[in-house]
Enzyme design. Structure first.
Site, PDB file in Angstrom:
ATOM      1  N   GLY A   1      28.689   9.890 -15.783  1.00 34.52           N
ATOM      2  CA  GLY A   1      29.281  10.072 -14.376  1.00 34.52           C
ATOM      3  C   GLY A   1      28.949  11.582 -13.950  1.00 34.52           C
ATOM      4  O   GLY A   1      29.893  12.058 -13.226  1.00 34.52           O
TER       5      GLY A   1
ATOM      6  N   GLY B   1      29.648  11.938 -10.121  1.00 35.56           N
ATOM      7  CA  GLY B   1      30.989  11.481  -9.364  1.00 35.56           C
ATOM      8  C   GLY B   1      31.884  12.683  -9.060  1.00 35.56           C
ATOM      9  O   GLY B   1      31.607  13.935  -9.182  1.00 35.56           O
ATOM     10  N   ASP B   2      33.168  12.175  -8.376  1.00 33.53           N
ATOM     11  CA  ASP B   2      34.043  13.253  -8.213  1.00 33.53           C
ATOM     12  C   ASP B   2      34.730  14.010  -9.073  1.00 33.53           C
ATOM     13  O   ASP B   2      34.758  15.181  -8.947  1.00 33.53           O
ATOM     14  CB  ASP B   2      35.012  12.581  -7.267  1.00 33.53           C
ATOM     15  CG  ASP B   2      34.603  12.080  -5.914  1.00 33.53           C
ATOM     16  OD1 ASP B   2      33.636  12.451  -5.319  1.00 33.53           O
ATOM     17  OD2 ASP B   2      35.466  11.180  -5.228  1.00 33.53           O
ATOM     18  N   LEU B   3      34.846  13.427 -10.413  1.00 36.53           N
ATOM     19  CA  LEU B   3      35.403  14.127 -11.104  1.00 36.53           C
ATOM     20  C   LEU B   3      34.684  15.242 -11.797  1.00 36.53           C
ATOM     21  O   LEU B   3      34.900  16.394 -11.980  1.00 36.53           O
ATOM     22  CB  LEU B   3      35.949  13.232 -12.393  1.00 36.53           C
ATOM     23  CG  LEU B   3      36.560  13.968 -13.801  1.00 36.53           C
ATOM     24  CD1 LEU B   3      37.938  14.612 -13.318  1.00 36.53           C
ATOM     25  CD2 LEU B   3      36.818  12.940 -14.803  1.00 36.53           C
TER      26      LEU B   3
ATOM     27  N   LYS C   1      41.720   8.882 -18.608  1.00 37.95           N
ATOM     28  CA  LYS C   1      42.626   7.773 -18.173  1.00 37.95           C
ATOM     29  C   LYS C   1      42.341   7.189 -16.883  1.00 37.95           C
ATOM     30  O   LYS C   1      41.453   7.800 -16.074  1.00 37.95           O
ATOM     31  CB  LYS C   1      44.166   8.414 -18.248  1.00 37.95           C
ATOM     32  CG  LYS C   1      44.511   9.121 -17.015  1.00 37.95           C
ATOM     33  CD  LYS C   1      45.031   8.204 -15.785  1.00 37.95           C
ATOM     34  CE  LYS C   1      45.519   9.221 -14.575  1.00 37.95           C
ATOM     35  NZ  LYS C   1      46.187   8.279 -13.436  1.00 37.95           N
TER      36      LYS C   1
ATOM     37  N   GLU D   1      54.135  12.568  -4.384  1.00 41.64           N
ATOM     38  CA  GLU D   1      52.749  13.197  -3.407  1.00 41.64           C
ATOM     39  C   GLU D   1      53.101  12.867  -2.168  1.00 41.64           C
ATOM     40  O   GLU D   1      54.042  11.937  -1.648  1.00 41.64           O
ATOM     41  CB  GLU D   1      51.570  12.635  -3.915  1.00 41.64           C
ATOM     42  CG  GLU D   1      51.171  12.858  -5.184  1.00 41.64           C
ATOM     43  CD  GLU D   1      49.936  12.064  -5.476  1.00 41.64           C
ATOM     44  OE1 GLU D   1      48.924  12.444  -5.166  1.00 41.64           O
ATOM     45  OE2 GLU D   1      49.977  11.185  -6.208  1.00 41.64           O
TER      46      GLU D   1
ATOM     47  N   HIS E   1      51.046  10.180 -17.806  1.00 40.67           N
ATOM     48  CA  HIS E   1      51.652  11.436 -17.660  1.00 40.67           C
ATOM     49  C   HIS E   1      53.052  11.697 -17.948  1.00 40.67           C
ATOM     50  O   HIS E   1      53.373  12.624 -18.630  1.00 40.67           O
ATOM     51  CB  HIS E   1      51.144  11.868 -16.123  1.00 40.67           C
ATOM     52  CG  HIS E   1      49.732  11.894 -15.778  1.00 40.67           C
ATOM     53  ND1 HIS E   1      48.825  12.421 -16.464  1.00 40.67           N
ATOM     54  CD2 HIS E   1      49.156  11.569 -14.666  1.00 40.67           C
ATOM     55  CE1 HIS E   1      47.280  12.043 -16.213  1.00 40.67           C
ATOM     56  NE2 HIS E   1      47.769  11.608 -15.051  1.00 40.67           N
TER      57      HIS E   1
ATOM     58  N   LYS F   1      53.994   7.905  -3.375  1.00 39.83           N
ATOM     59  CA  LYS F   1      52.901   8.686  -2.487  1.00 39.83           C
ATOM     60  C   LYS F   1      53.416   8.470  -1.087  1.00 39.83           C
ATOM     61  O   LYS F   1      54.572   7.655  -0.840  1.00 39.83           O
ATOM     62  CB  LYS F   1      51.642   7.549  -2.610  1.00 39.83           C
ATOM     63  CG  LYS F   1      50.945   7.830  -3.965  1.00 39.83           C
ATOM     64  CD  LYS F   1      49.466   7.438  -3.763  1.00 39.83           C
ATOM     65  CE  LYS F   1      48.683   7.635  -5.012  1.00 39.83           C
ATOM     66  NZ  LYS F   1      48.475   9.123  -5.194  1.00 39.83           N
TER      67      LYS F   1
ATOM     68  N   LYS G   1      55.692  17.263  -1.555  1.00 38.41           N
ATOM     69  CA  LYS G   1      54.912  17.144  -2.882  1.00 38.41           C
ATOM     70  C   LYS G   1      55.585  17.933  -3.776  1.00 38.41           C
ATOM     71  O   LYS G   1      55.842  19.176  -3.735  1.00 38.41           O
ATOM     72  CB  LYS G   1      53.404  17.551  -2.582  1.00 38.41           C
ATOM     73  CG  LYS G   1      52.458  17.788  -3.961  1.00 38.41           C
ATOM     74  CD  LYS G   1      51.053  18.539  -3.273  1.00 38.41           C
ATOM     75  CE  LYS G   1      50.519  18.813  -4.726  1.00 38.41           C
ATOM     76  NZ  LYS G   1      49.796  17.331  -5.597  1.00 38.41           N
TER      77      LYS G   1
END
Length: 460
Positions: A11, A14-16, A136, A204, A228, A317, A322
Site C-alpha cells: 500500500g 496510499g494515504d497512510l 486496524k 471529532e 483504541h 463525529k 475535538k
C-alpha cells in the site's frame, strides 16, 4: 552489532503511507535510527507508474529532496490480488539473504488475507527472520478476528506479529502508566475507594468526509471503541506488572479485559447508546443507513480494585469540539465537610488530554487568598504540557527493536471483540437510530444515558 533489516510496505501509494509512514521513516532517518536499514521497498498497483514518479510522491510526502534518503527506496508494482505479482517482490527481496524482513500492511482490511497467504507461501523458501505489521481494524467482528488470527498463525509465530494500535504510541497514553506506577500518591488512590468513575473520550469535529466506503461498513463502535478506547481502558485499569517486561504488561492488560462484565444481548440498551449526525445520508449520498457516527458504552470491571466503578467510553463525529481524553473523576467529599464549609466543592479530577494537545491536568480545591479558614474552596488546576511526538515514530522504533509491549496480542484482540459483540448484534437488528445535530455534543440520548447515573459528561 544490531541486525540489518529491510522494510517492505504494502500500500505504498496510499494515504497512510504518504501521510504517516514516509514522514515517520524520514524523521527516524534524520535521527540516525535507520542506520541498519538496507532498503525500503514500497509496493503499489497503480498502472504505468515508474520509479521516477514514485520518487516524486516520496518527495512530496516528506517535504524534502533528500537524495540519500530517497536512495534507500525501491518501488515494486504489485496487485495484491494477483499471486503472480508477488513473484516480482520475491525476486527483489531475494537479494537480501541475511537481513531481517519487516512487512508493513498499510492497506485496507479486505486485502489482509490475500497478502498474508501469498507472502506466507513464498517466505517458506527464506530462513530470514521476519516481522509482519498489521493495521486496524483487525477483523470486522469476533468471528472474522479469530479467522484472521488463525490464518496469520499458519505462516507467522506470535512474536513475529505486530498488531498496531497507534493510540498506544501517544505520549499522554504512555504517561498514564508512568503517572500511576512512578508516584505512590496516585497508585494509592487508584481504586474504587477513591474514584467515582472514569470517562474515556475520542470526539471529532469533522464528519466522515471521503471515507464512506470504509466508515459505513464499520461505524463508531468498531472504528474507535473496540480497539483504541478499550486499549486505553486496559492501561488505566491494569494491576502493576511484576516487572517491565512486554509479556508481564500484556498479561495484566488481558486480565482486565477478561474481568469486564459481560453485556447480554437484552441488556444492551442499558449499557450502550448510539447516534448519527443529521445530514450523514445527504453528505454521503446514501438512501438509508443505520451506521452510528456516535457511540457511548458503559463497562464494569469485576475485580477487587474496580468493583462497582463505571468506565464510560464514547466517540463521535461532527461534534462541538475535538477532544481525545481520559478523565478520572474522584468521589465527592463526605457530607460532614460540606456542612463545615457551607458549600459542596467540586470533585477532584485527573485529566489526560491526548488530542489536540498533549496535556495532563490535576484539578483540586484551594481556599481563596485572603479568605477565612472556612471559605468555600476555589477550583484550582496544575497542568503539564509536552511535545506531541508522532505515535507512529515510537511504534516504528519498537518494531525495529522487537519490543511488542505496545502491540496487541492474539488473546487481547479476540477478547476485545468478544466484549463488544453483543452490542454489534443488537444494533444490527435495531433499525431505530437517534439523530443529532451537527456540531453539538451528540444525541440527547447520550446525555440521558449518563445523567440517569447522576453523572455528566466531562471535558478538559
Amino acid at each position: 552489532m544490531r541486525k540489518k533489516f529491510i522494510i517492505v510496505i504494502f500500500g505504498g501509494l496510499g494515504d497512510l503511507a504518504r501521510n504517516k509512514i514516509y514522514p515517520v521513516l524520514y524523521s527516524l532517518y534524520k535521527k540516525y535510527r535507520l542506520v541498519n536499514c538496507i532498503k525500503i521497498i514500497s509496493t503499489g498497483r497503480r498502472p504505468n507508474i515508474n520509479k521516477e514518479e514514485f520518487y516524486m510522491i516520496l518527495k512530496e510526502s516528506i517535504k524534502s529532496e533528500d537524495k540519500n534518503f530517497s536512495a534507500l527506496f525501491d518501488f515494486v508494482k504489485l496487485d495484491l490480488e494477483k499471486p503472480e505479482d508477488y513473484i516480482n517482490l520475491k525476486n527483489v527481496i531475494s537479494n537480501y539473504k541475511d537481513e531481517e524482513y519487516i512487512f508493513y500492511l498499510a492497506t485496507p482490511p479486505f486485502t489482509f488475507e490475500n497478502i498474508i497467504k501469498n507472502l506466507g507461501e513464498f517466505l517458506k523458501d527464506y530462513p530470514n527472520k521476519k516481522k509482519i505489521v498489521i493495521e486496524k481494524p483487525f477483523g470486522y467482528d469476533l468471528e472474522s478476528a479469530i479467522k484472521l488470527n488463525k490464518l496469520l498463525k499458519n505462516y507467522f509465530k506470535e512474536d513475529e506479529i505486530y498488531r498496531i494500535d497507534h493510540f498506544l504510541g501517544k505520549e499522554t497514553v504512555q504517561n498514564i502508566f508512568g503517572l500511576r506506577f512512578s508516584n505512590i500518591i496516585f497508585e494509592g488512590i487508584w481504586n474504587r475507594n477513591f474514584i467515582d468513575h472514569i470517562q474515556i473520550s475520542a470526539l471529532e469535529d469533522i464528519g466522515v468526509e471521503g471515507r464512506l466506503g470504509y466508515y459505513d461498513k464499520v461505524g463508531a463502535l468498531r472504528d474507535m471503541i473496540q480497539n483504541h478506547l478499550i486499549q486505553i481502558l486496559s492501561i488505566i485499569a491494569m494491576e502493576p506488572p511484576c516487572c517491565i517486561d512486554e509479556k508481564a504488561i500484556r498479561d495484566e492488560k488481558v486480565k482486565v479485559l477478561k474481568s469486564i462484565r459481560e453485556i447480554k444481548y437484552e441488556e444492551v440498551p442499558n449499557f450502550a447508546v448510539r447516534g448519527q449526525y443529521k445530514g450523514y445520508l445527504k453528505d454521503e449520498n446514501l438512501n438509508k443507513s443505520n451506521t452510528e457516527t456516535y457511540a457511548a458504552v458503559k463497562f464494569y470491571i469485576e475485580n477487587i480494585r474496580w468493583d462497582g466503578i463505571p468506565f464510560y467510553l464514547r466517540t463521535g463525529k461532527k461534534l462541538k469540539k475535538k477532544e481525545t481524553s481520559v478523565i478520572i473523576v474522584f468521589r465527592k467529599i463526605p457530607g460532614l465537610f460540606s456542612k463545615i464549609l457551607d458549600c459542596i466543592p467540586q470533585e477532584n479530577i485527573i485529566g489526560f488530554k491526548i488530542a489536540p494537545e498533549n496535556k495532563i491536568v490535576l484539578n483540586f480545591q484551594l481556599r481563596p487568598l485572603g479568605g477565612s479558614i472556612l471559605s468555600c474552596p476555589m477550583p484550582t488546576s496544575m497542568e503539564w504540557s509536552g511535545p506531541n511526538i508522532e505515535a507512529y515514530e515510537t511504534l516504528f522504533l519498537d518494531i525495529i527493536e522487537g519490543d511488542q509491549t505496545l502491540f496487541i496480542r492474539e488473546d487481547e484482540i479476540e477478547k476485545s471483540w468478544e466484549i463488544v459483540q453483543p452490542i454489534l448484534d443488537f444494533w444490527k437488528n435495531d433499525p431505530n437510530i437517534p439523530i443529532y445535530e451537527s456540531y453539538t455534543y451528540g444525541p440527547k440520548e447520550a446525555e440521558e444515558f449518563i445523567r440517569k447515573d447522576d453523572r455528566e459528561w466531562r471535558y478538559l
